[in-house]
Each structure stands twice: as structure tokens, then as C-alpha cells.
Design a protein around this motif. Structure first.
Motif, PDB file in Angstrom:
ATOM      1  N   ALA A  64      37.022  -3.314  13.863  1.00 37.25           N
ATOM      2  CA  ALA A  64      36.415  -3.276  12.526  1.00 37.25           C
ATOM      3  C   ALA A  64      37.435  -3.793  11.524  1.00 37.25           C
ATOM      4  O   ALA A  64      38.644  -3.573  11.673  1.00 37.25           O
ATOM      5  N   ALA A  65      36.966  -4.468  10.489  1.00 34.60           N
ATOM      6  CA  ALA A  65      37.868  -5.091   9.510  1.00 34.60           C
ATOM      7  C   ALA A  65      38.729  -4.058   8.798  1.00 34.60           C
ATOM      8  O   ALA A  65      39.853  -4.350   8.384  1.00 34.60           O
ATOM      9  N   SER A  66      38.215  -2.838   8.632  1.00 35.09           N
ATOM     10  CA  SER A  66      38.970  -1.808   7.920  1.00 35.09           C
ATOM     11  C   SER A  66      40.099  -1.235   8.766  1.00 35.09           C
ATOM     12  O   SER A  66      40.914  -0.451   8.259  1.00 35.09           O
ATOM     13  N   LEU A  67      40.177  -1.623  10.046  1.00 33.57           N
ATOM     14  CA  LEU A  67      41.186  -1.067  10.954  1.00 33.57           C
ATOM     15  C   LEU A  67      42.147  -2.151  11.448  1.00 33.57           C
ATOM     16  O   LEU A  67      42.641  -2.094  12.560  1.00 33.57           O
ATOM     17  N   ASP A  68      42.411  -3.135  10.612  1.00 31.93           N
ATOM     18  CA  ASP A  68      43.222  -4.275  11.013  1.00 31.93           C
ATOM     19  C   ASP A  68      44.579  -3.857  11.572  1.00 31.93           C
ATOM     20  O   ASP A  68      45.217  -2.916  11.091  1.00 31.93           O
ATOM     21  N   GLU A  85      49.010 -13.512   1.925  1.00 29.66           N
ATOM     22  CA  GLU A  85      49.345 -12.137   1.554  1.00 29.66           C
ATOM     23  C   GLU A  85      48.172 -11.230   1.881  1.00 29.66           C
ATOM     24  O   GLU A  85      47.010 -11.640   1.816  1.00 29.66           O
ATOM     25  N   PHE A  86      48.498  -9.974   2.232  1.00 34.09           N
ATOM     26  CA  PHE A  86      47.467  -8.987   2.535  1.00 34.09           C
ATOM     27  C   PHE A  86      47.595  -7.805   1.583  1.00 34.09           C
ATOM     28  O   PHE A  86      48.704  -7.350   1.284  1.00 34.09           O
ATOM     29  N   ARG A  87      46.462  -7.350   1.094  1.00 39.51           N
ATOM     30  CA  ARG A  87      46.453  -6.221   0.183  1.00 39.51           C
ATOM     31  C   ARG A  87      46.847  -4.956   0.925  1.00 39.51           C
ATOM     32  O   ARG A  87      46.403  -4.709   2.053  1.00 39.51           O
ATOM     33  N   ASP A  88      47.661  -4.140   0.276  1.00 38.35           N
ATOM     34  CA  ASP A  88      48.075  -2.865   0.857  1.00 38.35           C
ATOM     35  C   ASP A  88      46.879  -1.910   0.818  1.00 38.35           C
ATOM     36  O   ASP A  88      46.358  -1.587  -0.253  1.00 38.35           O
TER      37      ASP A  88
END
Length: 326
Positions: free
Chosen positions: A291-295, A321-324
Motif C-alpha cells: 500500500a502507498a501509505s506503507l512505503d 524528495e519525499f515528504r516526511d
């Protein structure tokens, strides 16, 4: 109603997280999951369709060249025997319709030019697919002249090897039984065919990928693709020899065309699955999240590679960059 939907959604999410934790903790599951995810993200089914189309396109002019050369060099009795034998393994044309065939220069030239053009297109599409699987930036991909040279070399080497492995598999699956070979003879023939298939994939993965990779890097995918390729070859020989001729009497050449299209498409899928496995293992792109929320960290490495692939100029620099999420 809303409360029931909320509870149902929470239960699905909890189950998904449970499955996700399991596959992350078990490498034997995490690697296949990562391969399937990357296979879908790279749009590999579409690339497989392109490879299958050009491979299918190249078969008919090659057959035209083959039957024309028979008309030039073989007497009628031997020519008909050869066509009958080939027709049992590769029934594109009914041998009885080619009685009295004679060599024709214009047919030979047309067949050679068309086969060369379509074969080179198939190789170039495969090369594009392998470079896409490795997320090679567009600026680093081979230019037109280099693609042409590499395509010609591949057609001569890997093309001949593919014909050889197909003949070996067909012999082991069919003729060996008629000659009364023992089970050890069958097993040895199968082993030789599998080794040849794996060797072809090792060569293809290395030659058609425009980056520095070793045989060790591509061996896992070559073994997977080679084994599945052998299984498909054996199944196709069985279908052609036992069922396709019967279906042709009912459905005509439609049965042959549909069988060949599916064969080429499945072979292309098998090839790209092996290439994806090599990348997942080499670049450590596992475990991936369900799932995208569990990258995971592997997800972020994959997303960075997807972004870097879109670089078209040497002076172009792409930062990801990836959001924290904490």
C-alpha cells in the motif's frame, strides 16, 4: 451504514498490513512481490505486446525466404518431405499448397528485406524494454546507428541460437519418443535444451542492456526465463503436433495465428519477468510495500530511479524528495 463501512475498511486495512508485514519478513515472498510491482509500474505488459507484434511480423517473411530457398536448391521430392516435417512443428502453411514450388528471386529479396527490417525492429524494441526495466536514463541510451549495429549482431547470434533450441526441444518432445529413447535420453535432451535457453537469455540480457552488468547480475533472471521458455516451447510443440492440426480443419488459419500470437506474447512476458528479477536483486528493490501509505526504503529507491530515467540531456539534473510521513 457509515459505521459499518468504517469497520469494514479498518478490517481490510488491518489484513493488508498483516500480509505486508509477512512478505517483508520473508525474502522468498518479498522478491516475487517486488518483481510483480515493478513489472506493473514499468508497463511491461505493453512492452511485451510490442515485442510480440514485431516477432510475429518477422515470422512470415522468414518462412517466405525458407520455402523460396527450398525451391532453388532441393528437388521436388526432398522439398516436399522437408516442408511436411517443418509443417508438423510450425504449421504456417499447408505443405500440399506448395506443390510445384520453384525458386523466385523477387520473392527471396522481398522476404529477406522484410524479415531483416521486422527482425531488427523486434530487437530494437527488446533493447528499449531492457533499458526501461533497468531505468536507464534516456540520455544514456544508444543512438540510432549503435542500435542498428547491435540489432544485426543479435539477429545473427541469438537468432540462430533460438532456432537451435527450438529444434532441440521439438526433437526431444517428438522425435525422441518415436525413436525409442530411454527416460535418461529424454532427461539429457531436456537438460541440454534448458542450458541452451539459459545461455541465450544471459547473452540477450547482457548484449541488449546498455549498462555495465556481469553474467552473475543477469543469471537469476536468465535461469527463470530460460526454464519458463523451455516449458512454453514444450507446450507449444505438444499443442502443434497433437491439437493444432485438428483445430485447423475446423477454424482454418485462424487457429494458427491465434496460437502464434499468444506464444510470442507469453514468451515476451517471460523474458521481461526475468529482466525485472535481475534488477530487483541487483538494485535491492525489495521488500516493496503493498500500500502507498506503507512505503519502504526499496520503494523510495525505485521511485528515484523512475524519476532519473526521464533525464534527456547531459546537463539535466533531477532531484527527488519525499515528504516526511511521521
Amino acid at each position: 451504514m457509515n459505521q459499518q463501512k468504517g469497520r469494514s475498511g479498518s478490517q481490510v486495512k488491518a489484513k493488508l498490513e498483516q500480509v505486508d508485514r509477512f512478505q517483508r519478513e520473508h525474502r522468498a515472498v518479498a522478491v516475487p512481490v517486488a518483481v510483480v510491482r515493478k513489472f506493473a509500474e514499468d508497463r511491461s505488459p505493453q512492452l511485451a505486446s510490442m515485442i510480440a507484434f514485431w516477432a510475429f511480423f518477422s515470422i512470415f517473411p522468414l518462412f517466405l525466404v525458407f520455402v523460396t530457398l527450398l525451391g532453388f536448391f532441393l528437388p521436388s521430392n526432398l522439398r516436399n518431405n522437408v516442408l511436411t516435417t517443418v509443417g508438423t512443428m510450425f504449421p504456417l502453411v499447408d505443405p500440399s499448397s506448395l506443390q510445384g514450388l520453384t525458386g523466385s528471386w523477387w520473392a527471396l529479396i522481398l522476404g529477406l528485406v522484410t524479415a531483416l527490417w521486422s527482425g531488427m525492429r523486434a530487437v530494437r524494441v527488446t533493447q528499449f524494454a531492457f533499458n526501461s526495466v533497468w531505468e536507464l536514463p534516456y540520455k544514456d541510451r544508444p543512438k540510432f546507428v549503435e542500435q542498428i549495429g547491435r540489432s544485426l549482431s543479435v539477429l545473427v547470434t541469438i537468432g540462430l541460437g533460438l532456432v537451435l533450441t527450438t529444434l532441440v526441444t521439438g526433437f526431444v518432445a517428438g522425435a525422441a519418443g518415436a525413436l525409442g529413447f530411454s527416460w535418461t535420453g529424454h532427461l539429457l535432451g531436456y537438460a541440454v535444451a534448458v542450458v541452451l535457453d539459459v545461455g541465450l537469455f544471459v547473452a540477450a540480457f547482457r548484449i541488449l542492456t546498455n549498462r555495465e552488468i556481469t553474467t552473475r547480475d543477469v543469471l537469476p533472471g536468465a535461469m527463470l526465463s530460460g526454464l519458463l521458455f523451455f516449458v512454453l516451447q514444450s507446450l507449444s510443440s505438444l499443442i502443434i503436433s497433437r491439437y493444432l492440426h485438428t483445430a485447423q480443419r475446423t477454424y482454418g488459419q485462424f487457429a494458427t495465428v491465434i496460437t502464434l500470437l499468444w506464444w510470442f506474447y507469453l514468451q515476451s512476458i517471460v523474458t521481461l519477468l526475468g529482466a525485472q528479477l535481475n534488477v530487483v536483486l541487483k538494485e535491492h528493490l525489495h521488500p516493496r510495500a503493498l500500500a502507498a501509505s506503507l512505503d519502504t526504503e526499496a520503494d523510495e529507491r525505485a521511485y528515484r530511479a523512475y524519476a532519473q530515467e526521464r533525464a534527456y540531456h547531459d546537463d539535466e539534473h533531477i532531484r527527488t524528495e519525499f515528504r516526511d510521513k511521521r
